[in-house]
Structures are given as structure tokens and as C-alpha cells.
Design a protein around this motif. Structure first.
Motif, PDB file in Angstrom:
ATOM      1  N   VAL A  77      34.503 -26.984  11.209  1.00  0.00           N
ATOM      2  CA  VAL A  77      33.201 -26.922  10.539  1.00  0.00           C
ATOM      3  C   VAL A  77      33.019 -25.481  10.069  1.00  0.00           C
ATOM      4  CG1 VAL A  77      30.735 -27.319  10.733  1.00  0.00           C
ATOM      5  CG2 VAL A  77      32.333 -28.724  12.073  1.00  0.00           C
ATOM      6  N   ILE A  78      32.986 -25.299   8.744  1.00  0.00           N
ATOM      7  CA  ILE A  78      33.044 -23.953   8.167  1.00  0.00           C
ATOM      8  C   ILE A  78      31.858 -23.719   7.238  1.00  0.00           C
ATOM      9  CG2 ILE A  78      34.475 -22.339   6.844  1.00  0.00           C
ATOM     10  CD1 ILE A  78      36.876 -24.170   7.534  1.00  0.00           C
ATOM     11  N   VAL A  79      31.240 -22.544   7.344  1.00  0.00           N
ATOM     12  CA  VAL A  79      30.125 -22.177   6.473  1.00  0.00           C
ATOM     13  C   VAL A  79      30.519 -20.966   5.637  1.00  0.00           C
ATOM     14  CG1 VAL A  79      29.024 -20.686   8.200  1.00  0.00           C
ATOM     15  CG2 VAL A  79      27.637 -21.692   6.372  1.00  0.00           C
ATOM     16  N   GLY A  80      30.030 -20.930   4.398  1.00  0.00           N
ATOM     17  CA  GLY A  80      30.347 -19.784   3.554  1.00  0.00           C
ATOM     18  C   GLY A  80      29.799 -19.944   2.153  1.00  0.00           C
ATOM     19  N   GLN A  81      30.022 -18.923   1.327  1.00  0.00           N
ATOM     20  CA  GLN A  81      29.648 -19.013  -0.070  1.00  0.00           C
ATOM     21  C   GLN A  81      30.543 -20.045  -0.748  1.00  0.00           C
ATOM     22  OE1 GLN A  81      29.392 -15.341  -2.270  1.00  0.00           O
ATOM     23  NE2 GLN A  81      28.467 -14.239  -0.555  1.00  0.00           N
ATOM     24  N   ASN A  82      30.005 -20.738  -1.731  1.00  0.00           N
ATOM     25  CA  ASN A  82      30.738 -21.827  -2.367  1.00  0.00           C
ATOM     26  C   ASN A  82      32.076 -21.370  -2.961  1.00  0.00           C
ATOM     27  OD1 ASN A  82      28.663 -23.556  -1.694  1.00  0.00           O
ATOM     28  ND2 ASN A  82      27.615 -23.334  -3.660  1.00  0.00           N
ATOM     29  N   ASN A  83      32.079 -20.207  -3.616  1.00  0.00           N
ATOM     30  CA  ASN A  83      33.333 -19.739  -4.219  1.00  0.00           C
ATOM     31  C   ASN A  83      34.355 -19.366  -3.155  1.00  0.00           C
ATOM     32  OD1 ASN A  83      31.646 -17.571  -3.546  1.00  0.00           O
ATOM     33  ND2 ASN A  83      32.628 -16.186  -5.004  1.00  0.00           N
ATOM     34  N   HIS A  84      33.886 -18.848  -2.007  1.00  0.00           N
ATOM     35  CA  HIS A  84      34.801 -18.527  -0.911  1.00  0.00           C
ATOM     36  C   HIS A  84      35.365 -19.799  -0.280  1.00  0.00           C
ATOM     37  CE1 HIS A  84      32.607 -14.416  -0.287  1.00  0.00           C
ATOM     38  NE2 HIS A  84      33.363 -14.433  -1.361  1.00  0.00           N
TER      39      HIS A  84
END
Length: 222
Positions: free
Chosen positions: A204-211
């Protein structure tokens, strides 16, 4: 012990009935409301209570004790006018949390201005999820947090298996954070750098869309 939240769902179309069924499956008390007696009959055995009523009739909603529910979801289909009027009435009656399904961006802006606490776009959001599944088969789920940030559930690729989080160094390389690792119904919240990725793991990963997109492409399997 804190009492469980009570939910009222107005509009028993595909979206409304799906929300009602899922909440009921999680053992929450659910009141289903629709102007169609036929649609009410279809969900009467699924939810706690099911009532045929006109949600644009303030007296009818007051009689149902709608203000006593913790969350009311307005899932009215194509009738934008009814959706807006229902939202206004719920706001006037003092419902604590109003979640409304919007047909388009303009509808959503109006709903926000008149007091909807949360506006959802089921068709748009599902379209985004399907697109991510098509682009990367490893992506199992996709949740948009904002215009720029999202959470993805990503199946561990063969390039990850056997390595620990420190070796993968996802934060430094891609600017994303691994929030949890799921496997066979168990969830490891805030995993340690030494935790090793196993076959069948879901990250389960969170981040900026481009990243996140760069991460997806880097671990895509041919």
C-alpha cells in the motif's frame, strides 16, 4: 463502548444500493430511501430499514428522523434538481455529514457550495481505477486523495520479491512511501526497513501521482 454509526442512503440505483449493501455487510445500521417502491423491495432484505419516500419533501425526511443519522448519502441518479434540493433540505435539517454523488464537475461545484460535506464522482473514479489496472496489471486498487496525490495497492513484482524495503529504497528513488504490506488477510502497518518482500505481498503506497506512475513503470513486468 462507542455506538456504531448509522447511515441513510437516498437513491437505490446501482451506486446507492452498492453502498447500502456494503455498509450492511459490515454490520452497520442502514436506512434505504427511494421514491420507487420497486427499488425499495429489491433492497428490503439487505438493509436494516427500507422506505419509499420523496427525498425532496422536507416533512417526509423529518418524519423519518433523518437528522438522527450520522451520515446521509445522496445517491440520486440522473435527476440533478432532486439531488440539489435533497442536499439543501438535509443541510437545513442539520444532518452532521452529507455525502452526495455528482454527475459532473459543475454539479459537484454546486453541491459543495450548498453544503455537501463530501462530493463523490463514482463513474469518474471508477474510470481512473480501470485505467490504472489496464496500464499496470500489478495495480490492484487506486484511490485519488487529491488532484496530485493518490494511494495505490500494488502487487509485489518479481523485481521486488526477496528484497527488503531498505534495499528497494522506494522513498528515495521514487518519492513514495510504503504505508503497509498485506498478505493473506494480514496487514503489516508501518513496516520496518528490514521487512522483506515475499511472493503474494501487496504494498500500500502513497505519493504524488507522477511519482507513483514512475514507480508503476519501473516495476512493471513484461
Amino acid at each position: 463502548m462507542t455506538a456504531k454509526k448509522q447511515f441513510a442512503i437516498i437513491g437505490m440505483g446501482r451506486f446507492g444500493s452498492s453502498v447500502a449493501q456494503n455498509l450492511s455487510n459490515m454490520n452497520f445500521e442502514v436506512l434505504a430511501i427511494d421514491s420507487s417502491e420497486q427499488k425499495i423491495q429489491e433492497v428490503v432484505n439487505i438493509v436494516t430499514h427500507a422506505v419509499s419516500a420523496d427525498s425532496t419533501d422536507e416533512d417526509a425526511l423529518r418524519a423519518l428522523g433523518i437528522r438522527n443519522f450520522d451520515v446521509v448519502v445522496v445517491a440520486i441518479g440522473q435527476d440533478i434538481q432532486s439531488s440539489i434540493l435533497t442536499t439543501l433540505i438535509l443541510k437545513d435539517l442539520g444532518v452532521p455529514m452529507i455525502v452526495v454523488k455528482a454527475q459532473n464537475e459543475l454539479h459537484g461545484k454546486v453541491l459543495s457550495k450548498i453544503g455537501a460535506d463530501k462530493v463523490v464522482f463514482p463513474e469518474r473514479d471508477m474510470g481512473a481505477r480501470v485505467a490504472h489496472h489496464l496500464i499496470s496489471p500489478n495495480i490492484l486498487d487506486y484511490i485519488e486523495l487529491s488532484e496530485d496525490h493518490s494511494i495505490v495497492e500494488m502487487r509485489a513484482s518479481s523485481l521486488m520479491i526477496g528484497k527488503n524495503l531498505k534495499e528497494l529504497d522506494i522513498r528515495a528513488r521514487y518519492g513514495c512511501n510504503v504505508m503497509a504490506i498485506k498478505n493473506n488477510g494480514t496487514t503489516n502497518i508501518s513496516p520496518y526497513a528490514e521487512d522483506r518482500i515475499k511472493d503474494g505481498d501487496i504494498l500500500v503506497i502513497v505519493g504524488q501521482n507522477n511519482h507513483l506512475k514512475n514507480l508503476e513503470l519501473a516495476y512493471a513486468e513484461s
